[in-house]
Design a protein around this motif. Structure first.
Motif, PDB file in Angstrom:
ATOM      1  N   GLN A  72       0.810  -1.209   0.000  1.00 12.26           N
ATOM      2  CA  GLN A  72       0.000   0.000   0.000  1.00 12.26           C
ATOM      3  C   GLN A  72       0.847   1.263   0.000  1.00 12.26           C
ATOM      4  N   SER A  73       1.935   1.246   0.756  1.00 18.86           N
ATOM      5  CA  SER A  73       2.732   2.469   0.841  1.00 18.86           C
ATOM      6  C   SER A  73       3.545   2.718  -0.421  1.00 18.86           C
ATOM      7  N   GLU A  74       3.885   1.662  -1.134  1.00 22.11           N
ATOM      8  CA  GLU A  74       4.762   1.821  -2.287  1.00 22.11           C
ATOM      9  C   GLU A  74       4.041   1.860  -3.637  1.00 22.11           C
ATOM     10  N   LEU A  75       2.841   1.274  -3.733  1.00 18.22           N
ATOM     11  CA  LEU A  75       2.234   1.122  -5.047  1.00 18.22           C
ATOM     12  C   LEU A  75       1.040   2.024  -5.304  1.00 18.22           C
ATOM     13  N   SER A  76       0.566   2.741  -4.312  1.00 19.88           N
ATOM     14  CA  SER A  76      -0.649   3.535  -4.520  1.00 19.88           C
ATOM     15  C   SER A  76      -0.335   4.921  -5.078  1.00 19.88           C
ATOM     16  N   GLY A  77      -1.356   5.522  -5.695  1.00 19.97           N
ATOM     17  CA  GLY A  77      -1.277   6.922  -6.115  1.00 19.97           C
ATOM     18  C   GLY A  77      -0.490   7.205  -7.379  1.00 19.97           C
ATOM     19  N   ILE A  78      -0.358   6.244  -8.284  1.00 20.13           N
ATOM     20  CA  ILE A  78       0.381   6.475  -9.529  1.00 20.13           C
ATOM     21  C   ILE A  78      -0.550   7.123 -10.550  1.00 20.13           C
ATOM     22  N   ASP A  79      -0.150   8.291 -11.063  1.00 22.97           N
ATOM     23  CA  ASP A  79      -0.910   8.959 -12.128  1.00 22.97           C
ATOM     24  C   ASP A  79      -0.029  10.029 -12.758  1.00 22.97           C
ATOM     25  N   THR A  80       0.745   9.614 -13.768  1.00 23.36           N
ATOM     26  CA  THR A  80       1.655  10.555 -14.426  1.00 23.36           C
ATOM     27  C   THR A  80       1.005  11.247 -15.619  1.00 23.36           C
ATOM     28  N   GLY A  81      -0.164  10.722 -16.065  1.00 21.03           N
ATOM     29  CA  GLY A  81      -0.849  11.312 -17.202  1.00 21.03           C
ATOM     30  C   GLY A  81      -0.736  10.510 -18.489  1.00 21.03           C
ATOM     31  N   THR A  82       0.155   9.492 -18.493  1.00 19.00           N
ATOM     32  CA  THR A  82       0.269   8.616 -19.671  1.00 19.00           C
ATOM     33  C   THR A  82       0.447   7.177 -19.198  1.00 19.00           C
ATOM     34  N   LEU A  83       0.043   6.252 -20.042  1.00 14.95           N
ATOM     35  CA  LEU A  83       0.228   4.843 -19.698  1.00 14.95           C
ATOM     36  C   LEU A  83       1.709   4.512 -19.574  1.00 14.95           C
ATOM     37  N   GLU A  84       2.515   4.991 -20.515  1.00 14.89           N
ATOM     38  CA  GLU A  84       3.951   4.708 -20.442  1.00 14.89           C
ATOM     39  C   GLU A  84       4.552   5.278 -19.160  1.00 14.89           C
ATOM     40  N   GLY A  85       4.204   6.502 -18.825  1.00 17.17           N
ATOM     41  CA  GLY A  85       4.713   7.105 -17.594  1.00 17.17           C
ATOM     42  C   GLY A  85       4.247   6.357 -16.355  1.00 17.17           C
ATOM     43  N   ASP A  86       2.982   5.938 -16.348  1.00 12.61           N
ATOM     44  CA  ASP A  86       2.453   5.196 -15.204  1.00 12.61           C
ATOM     45  C   ASP A  86       3.159   3.860 -15.038  1.00 12.61           C
ATOM     46  N   LEU A  87       3.377   3.153 -16.152  1.00  6.83           N
ATOM     47  CA  LEU A  87       4.067   1.867 -16.078  1.00  6.83           C
ATOM     48  C   LEU A  87       5.521   2.044 -15.653  1.00  6.83           C
ATOM     49  N   ARG A  88       6.164   3.086 -16.142  1.00  9.37           N
ATOM     50  CA  ARG A  88       7.548   3.368 -15.727  1.00  9.37           C
ATOM     51  C   ARG A  88       7.609   3.616 -14.220  1.00  9.37           C
ATOM     52  N   GLU A  89       6.637   4.388 -13.717  1.00 10.68           N
ATOM     53  CA  GLU A  89       6.581   4.664 -12.278  1.00 10.68           C
ATOM     54  C   GLU A  89       6.317   3.386 -11.484  1.00 10.68           C
ATOM     55  N   LEU A  90       5.413   2.528 -11.978  1.00 10.26           N
ATOM     56  CA  LEU A  90       5.131   1.263 -11.307  1.00 10.26           C
ATOM     57  C   LEU A  90       6.387   0.396 -11.246  1.00 10.26           C
ATOM     58  N   LEU A  91       7.105   0.304 -12.351  1.00 11.78           N
ATOM     59  CA  LEU A  91       8.345  -0.481 -12.377  1.00 11.78           C
ATOM     60  C   LEU A  91       9.389   0.109 -11.435  1.00 11.78           C
ATOM     61  N   ASP A  92       9.506   1.434 -11.412  1.00 16.43           N
ATOM     62  CA  ASP A  92      10.460   2.079 -10.501  1.00 16.43           C
ATOM     63  C   ASP A  92      10.116   1.782  -9.049  1.00 16.43           C
ATOM     64  N   ARG A  93       8.841   1.863  -8.722  1.00 17.20           N
ATOM     65  CA  ARG A  93       8.431   1.604  -7.336  1.00 17.20           C
ATOM     66  C   ARG A  93       8.630   0.146  -6.965  1.00 17.20           C
ATOM     67  N   LYS A  94       8.343  -0.744  -7.890  1.00 13.89           N
ATOM     68  CA  LYS A  94       8.546  -2.176  -7.651  1.00 13.89           C
ATOM     69  C   LYS A  94      10.029  -2.435  -7.364  1.00 13.89           C
ATOM     70  N   ARG A  95      10.876  -1.805  -8.145  1.00 16.24           N
ATOM     71  CA  ARG A  95      12.322  -1.960  -7.959  1.00 16.24           C
ATOM     72  C   ARG A  95      12.754  -1.383  -6.605  1.00 16.24           C
ATOM     73  N   GLN A  96      12.200  -0.237  -6.241  1.00 12.75           N
ATOM     74  CA  GLN A  96      12.545   0.386  -4.956  1.00 12.75           C
ATOM     75  C   GLN A  96      12.163  -0.509  -3.785  1.00 12.75           C
ATOM     76  N   ILE A  97      11.007  -1.183  -3.896  1.00 12.94           N
ATOM     77  CA  ILE A  97      10.583  -2.083  -2.820  1.00 12.94           C
ATOM     78  C   ILE A  97      11.669  -3.115  -2.547  1.00 12.94           C
TER      79      ILE A  97
END
Length: 196
Positions: A72-97
């Protein structure tokens, strides 16, 4: 204090919850599942085992709280405005975890889940479903923005979720160089291809 309040006992202090979760992550990170006991966690947090058991009745339930907290703390609230940006952010957060202090704790839980059906169910509910929900939401946002023609089949989201989780775990175990852009392009291609 009303009779109802007295029957329920003292309200739980969120600071104690946070201290217990932090202590649980530390114990899992340092010692793994074998040394992950409620006594060790309570001692590390400076709390009583009774206060821990009021919140979580077993070490598996506490492990679930750890997994839920991480997701919940790492994966919520992603909204960059594009699908590519959102997926990049999701991958970055997954890696950070997996690259921060929570990573070894989560890996320890996942390793033990193969031998513990209760823990496996907890991780399914608190990690897999959290990632799946987040991915589904990102795809739904892309549909609303007009980037995708329609939602993709739930079975395809299931597979993409397993790929997302699996690649992160494999990379952390095998110490594979990032390859973030390749992973992002493959994920985008799979989502767009599912529209065909």
């Amino acid at each position: 204090m009303t009779t109802n309040d007295a029957a329920q006992g003292r309200p739980k202090d969120p600071r104690v919850d946070a201290a217990l979760i932090s202590a649980a992550i530390e114990v899992l990170t340092e010692s793994g599942w074998a040394a992950f006991t409620t006594t060790a966690v309570a001692k590390r947090a400076g709390a009583s085992t009774a206060s821990l058991y009021r919140r979580w009745p077993s070490k598996q339930a506490l492990a679930g709280a750890v997994a839920r907290h991480i997701a919940q703390s790492e994966l919520s609230g992603i909204d960059t405005g594009t699908l590519e940006g959102d997926l990049r952010e999701l991958l970055d957060r997954k890696r950070q975890i997996l690259e921060t202090a929570t990573g070894p704790a989560l890996l320890s839980l996942m390793g033990q889940a193969a031998h513990d059906p209760e823990l496996r169910q907890i991780l399914h509910d608190d990690v897999y479903l959290a990632v799946r929900t987040q991915l589904g939401e990102l795809i739904a946002k892309a549909v609303r923005r007009g980037e995708l023609a329609r939602e993709i089949d739930p079975a395809q989201i299931d597979v993409l979720t397993l790929v997302l989780i699996g690649t992160a775990l494999a990379r952390s175990v095998f110490v594979v160089p990032s390859g973030r852009d390749a992973e992002l392009m493959m994920l985008l291609a799979a989502i767009v291809g599912a529209q065909a």
